[in-house]
Scaffold this active site. Sequence first.
Site, PDB file in Angstrom:
ATOM      1  N   CYS A 111       0.655  -1.353  -0.075  1.00  0.00           N
ATOM      2  CA  CYS A 111       0.406  -0.219  -0.354  1.00  0.00           C
ATOM      3  C   CYS A 111       0.484   1.293   0.044  1.00  0.00           C
ATOM      4  O   CYS A 111       0.230   2.078  -0.244  1.00  0.00           O
ATOM      5  CB  CYS A 111      -1.117  -0.347   1.192  1.00  0.00           C
ATOM      6  SG  CYS A 111      -1.877  -1.906   1.247  1.00  0.00           S
ATOM      7  N   HIS A 247      -3.585   6.699   1.538  1.00  0.00           N
ATOM      8  CA  HIS A 247      -3.309   5.780   1.155  1.00  0.00           C
ATOM      9  C   HIS A 247      -4.827   5.529   1.668  1.00  0.00           C
ATOM     10  O   HIS A 247      -4.931   5.572   2.599  1.00  0.00           O
ATOM     11  CB  HIS A 247      -2.734   4.665   1.312  1.00  0.00           C
ATOM     12  CG  HIS A 247      -3.188   3.599   1.242  1.00  0.00           C
ATOM     13  ND1 HIS A 247      -3.612   2.228   0.252  1.00  0.00           N
ATOM     14  CD2 HIS A 247      -3.677   2.071   3.007  1.00  0.00           C
ATOM     15  CE1 HIS A 247      -4.241   1.346   0.734  1.00  0.00           C
ATOM     16  NE2 HIS A 247      -3.811   1.408   2.155  1.00  0.00           N
ATOM     17  N   ASN A 277      -9.911  -0.915   0.113  1.00  0.00           N
ATOM     18  CA  ASN A 277      -8.753  -0.325  -0.139  1.00  0.00           C
ATOM     19  C   ASN A 277      -8.372  -0.799  -1.422  1.00  0.00           C
ATOM     20  O   ASN A 277      -8.252  -2.503  -1.677  1.00  0.00           O
ATOM     21  CB  ASN A 277      -8.152  -1.051   1.554  1.00  0.00           C
ATOM     22  CG  ASN A 277      -6.461  -1.606   1.231  1.00  0.00           C
ATOM     23  OD1 ASN A 277      -5.922  -1.262   0.557  1.00  0.00           O
ATOM     24  ND2 ASN A 277      -5.978  -1.570   2.607  1.00  0.00           N
TER      25      ASN A 277
END
Length: 321
Positions: A111, A247, A277
């Site tokens: 990420c 993020h 996500n």
Amino acid sequence: MTGIICGTGSYAPSYVMDNNEIAAMVDTSDEWIKERTGVATRHIIKGETTVSMACEAARRALLDSGVRAEEVELIIVSTISSNVILPCTACEVQRELGAENATCFDMSAACSGFVLAYNTALAYLSGGIYRTVLIIGSESLSNLTNWKDRSTCILFGDGAGAAVMKAGEGRAYLPVTCSDGGKGKALTCLSRHTPVESAHMNDPEYYMQMDGQAVFKFAVKKVPEAVNEVLRKNHVSKEEITWYVLHQANSRIVESVAKRLEEPIEKFPMNLQEYGNTSSASIAILLDEMKRDGRLKNGQKIVIAGFGAGLTWGASVMEWG
Ligand code: COA
């Protein structure tokens, strides 16, 4: 000399999975997922691949920038969910786009991947090595998701985002990047392949496994530290920053980071409600949405910040346009 983003693009699969669909698979509810994560839906591949999504996002970014595929000198794809081990996703994207003059490689930093791809492109551009770079984050996380594990399957989604960067006059801001391999067990996945094709398809270790609370605590502590550090290092004040594009993991993480930085939540755009996500694609997808809906304006200073498996984290400052 610096690197400037001059075009963005993104792609999300048309199939949208809402929380009720997940609640039909595991013991959870729409209410629980929204309250603890902020996620309402996620886009899930139905026939798309990491390569096909990367290509579509890249085509849109090239169109937006007015750059032709043959002009691209470097393609960096950040992914933890490549379709195959060899060839790398970036080379497959090169083939599909006809970007025959590009050097291509993949990056794996989960990420934090898009931030590290951005920094790498910036280094090549500021160093005068390349003039035109295509960076892409593309993830088919649904292939790595254990759909029997309610603590993780609620979180992730699929998608891709891309940016075209060109060398240009301007200030090259210094990034902050950090890793702590000692804490790597907090977020793991043993498989490199589509689990459904794997001999280990019933083994939970071959899917993403996470100590959710440890990752949460890590993110809310380290991200504000990295943001403060990147501002200090570049002599930029918080007042100068228009957007903090973090993020997109969890709305509670974003809210907590805003609070710790003592900055208004309005400066922290979110689209995780729709996408979940998407790991290294998340920041690129959000930047593209913001560019298309007019929130991003030339001259604005933006902080991008990533965090995730490794553990890895980092923040960069950029000036838009
Ligand atoms: N639905 C309902 N209950 C759930 C659940 C779900 N989907 N997932 C876990 N639970 C239960 C747990 O079993 C636990 O039950 P218990 O108290 O009976 O043992 C309870 O909810 C609390 O679990 P906990 O893990 O403490 O919840 P949490 O508030 O920490 O939320 C996460 C869990 C995963 C949402 C949260 O830890 C998180 O977001 N972490 C960061 C994850 C992340 O962003 N990772 C990627 C970073 S790149």
